[in-house]
Write an enzyme that holds these catalytic residues in place. Sequence first.
Site, PDB file in Angstrom:
ATOM      1  N   SER A  96       0.834  -1.203   0.000  1.00 26.02           N
ATOM      2  CA  SER A  96       0.000   0.000   0.000  1.00 26.02           C
ATOM      3  C   SER A  96       0.866   1.249   0.000  1.00 26.02           C
ATOM      4  O   SER A  96       0.560   2.228  -0.681  1.00 26.02           O
ATOM      5  CB  SER A  96      -0.914   0.034   1.233  1.00 26.02           C
ATOM      6  OG  SER A  96      -1.859  -0.997   1.153  1.00 26.02           O
ATOM      7  N   LEU A 136      -8.832  11.756  -1.285  1.00 25.84           N
ATOM      8  CA  LEU A 136     -10.076  11.829  -2.048  1.00 25.84           C
ATOM      9  C   LEU A 136     -11.246  11.443  -1.136  1.00 25.84           C
ATOM     10  O   LEU A 136     -12.208  12.190  -0.974  1.00 25.84           O
ATOM     11  CB  LEU A 136     -10.016  10.914  -3.274  1.00 25.84           C
ATOM     12  CG  LEU A 136     -11.305  10.847  -4.101  1.00 25.84           C
ATOM     13  CD1 LEU A 136     -11.599  12.188  -4.765  1.00 25.84           C
ATOM     14  CD2 LEU A 136     -11.221   9.751  -5.184  1.00 25.84           C
ATOM     15  N   GLU A 138     -13.689  10.807   1.921  1.00 23.12           N
ATOM     16  CA  GLU A 138     -14.031  11.652   3.067  1.00 23.12           C
ATOM     17  C   GLU A 138     -14.790  10.832   4.095  1.00 23.12           C
ATOM     18  O   GLU A 138     -15.284   9.737   3.783  1.00 23.12           O
ATOM     19  CB  GLU A 138     -14.880  12.834   2.575  1.00 23.12           C
ATOM     20  CG  GLU A 138     -14.111  13.683   1.576  1.00 23.12           C
ATOM     21  CD  GLU A 138     -14.810  14.968   1.208  1.00 23.12           C
ATOM     22  OE1 GLU A 138     -15.985  15.157   1.598  1.00 23.12           O
ATOM     23  OE2 GLU A 138     -14.155  15.801   0.540  1.00 23.12           O
ATOM     24  N   ALA A 250      -4.000   2.877  -9.689  1.00 18.94           N
ATOM     25  CA  ALA A 250      -3.592   2.234  -8.440  1.00 18.94           C
ATOM     26  C   ALA A 250      -4.230   0.857  -8.277  1.00 18.94           C
ATOM     27  O   ALA A 250      -3.622  -0.064  -7.737  1.00 18.94           O
ATOM     28  CB  ALA A 250      -3.956   3.119  -7.259  1.00 18.94           C
ATOM     29  N   GLU A 371     -10.024   1.210  -2.585  1.00 23.83           N
ATOM     30  CA  GLU A 371      -9.815   1.348  -4.030  1.00 23.83           C
ATOM     31  C   GLU A 371     -11.008   0.799  -4.816  1.00 23.83           C
ATOM     32  O   GLU A 371     -10.855   0.091  -5.802  1.00 23.83           O
ATOM     33  CB  GLU A 371      -8.530   0.635  -4.471  1.00 23.83           C
ATOM     34  CG  GLU A 371      -7.302   1.114  -3.724  1.00 23.83           C
ATOM     35  CD  GLU A 371      -6.549   2.203  -4.461  1.00 23.83           C
ATOM     36  OE1 GLU A 371      -6.934   2.546  -5.589  1.00 23.83           O
ATOM     37  OE2 GLU A 371      -5.577   2.706  -3.891  1.00 23.83           O
TER      38      GLU A 371
END
Lengths: 391, 250
Positions: A96, A136, A138, A250, A371
Amino acid sequence: MSGQVSIDELIGWDSLLTDDEKEVRRSVRRFVDSQCMPRITDAFEAGRFPEEVVAGIADLGLLGANLHGYGCAGVSSVAYGLACHELEACDSGLRSFVSVQTSLAMYAILTFGSEAQKQRWLPQMAAGKVIGCFGLTEPDHGSDPGSMATYCVKDGDHWLLNGSKMWITNAQSADISVVWARERGGAGRILGFLVEKGTEGFEAVGIPHKLSMKASFTGGLFLNDVRLPESSRMPEGVGLKAPLMCLNNARFGVAFGVVGAARDCLERAVAYSLERKQFGVPLASKQLIQAQLAEMLSDIAKASVLSVHYGRLKDQGKLKPHHVSLLKRNNCKIALDAARTARSILGANGITTDHHVIRHAVNLESTYTYEGTNEIHSLVLGEFLTGIKAY
Amino acid sequence: MKILTTVRRVPDLDARFSLNGDKTEIDTEALDHKVNYFDEVAVEEAIRLKEKGVADEIVSVCIGSGNATKELRTALAMGADRAILVEADEKTLDPYLVAAILAKLVEKEQPDLIIMGKLGVDFENTQVPQLLAGMLGWPQATFAYSTEICDSKVTVGREVDGGTSTFRLPLPAIVTADLRLNEPRFPSLPGIMKAKRKPLDTMTIEDLGVALEPRVKTVRFEMPPEREAGVIVADVAELIQKLRDEVKAI
């Protein structure tokens, strides 16, 4: 591995790899075995990222490995994926760290940043001297990032940022944070900023009480009237598409990587079942155990070969978001299943960190969700199959 | 200063070995190969001498099949400047022939120092460096744990039975690397990418004018006998009895 042949041979994927890709795999595997494995259990139990391996990771050229220029190695996507695979065979937290630095932070700056931003940050990030994170998600907006509450307003030739980000890998250790915020007023676009550690009004705080990804820093970013010059904004990063491109990039590394954790679980399950005797014979001589091992191997072999195939498509520019969803969803699922099966084969020993599989199992609970959750990727595929959005 | 390092391609020793039908060869086709560990140590030492500014060029040479380019690329990825592959069927070679090939290559390359692994981990002959020194008439220091270059001389700390010894040799010379000389670096990803563009020349034994006349003939290989299961003895008396009557160790 105490069986007849190695898992690599059973998968039979070496013929798909170039010599330099195999060399990358060998080099990273040796690094992981000698430098990371001896430290990982203690780091995991202490709930800290093993920062002492960062220099070694950087020396190997793993940070930004598949990016081109600015001090990056420029290896193929498959070589980068194999590196992720080997790191994750040790711990998902290590992978990670490399994923976030490479595919989220560095990729964002390379793709959306100004020339000055690239020159300033990328060589230092490739050298491991500057650590990045990517804000990104929240607290209240996970699978639906378009509804983000973090906002930016133009204030003369500066920007004012307010809001918070959550579940951010590397948050506490990051020197530079890529932060996405919605423009208040104007067109309401989503814009990307580079926020340096120590900027007034900006704070990174660790998330306590994690039982997964314990060998990884995970935190929140808090922005309270953070004032940034226009030069801190990534000029090309406009719209939700920009952060989603980073995530897609990613996810490939995540998907390739988790199979490494699954492989480690299988190797440990085979070794344990040969050693452990019950009813006077090794567990491995039981048909139920062999069936479980065979299932793990099948899943791992399919996931590995598909990862290489999609890696080739990625380098040819033919990898589409739905391919990434398929790969991420499939691999994270089979890896989690493999870890749980291995934990079961190892019985009571399987719950201790000494035997590693429980560490993989709890880590893979996170990869299953981060992700893009398993469910969201199912819906992406569902939309492609039916043409109906069901989010 | 130019340093020549040798790179031997050896099977992964963790692999399961098998013999061919008439037991004259070890079946290496299916085995994973890698660089002989002691040769990695030798290459690493050469790179460190270059990093210290003592050496300018490192040439790595391998004698073997076309597959051995992979092992040479490893040396290049670590930091060697260029590589030479002398193509040969490894099974037709013996230490004398390897030394003779290297002697011809040394004539061509004119290195100031040759650093080699102390032995190949597959057959453990430990002969080539010594034979090569004899053929070239060069001084040699085997089993090095340290090297230092000063005034066209190399000072070599050596591990010997019961302690250490130090040799100072005039260059050109041959040094063989022991385990504790250094810890070889892992090839970095940028190193691996750069290695693809470094020169790798290929030549044949005939190009070097060496006749393929091995002096050693392999008659037969035998697998070690299967180990028999141990037994648990009840007491010391039984142990003594077994050692005396069955094993005849006492």
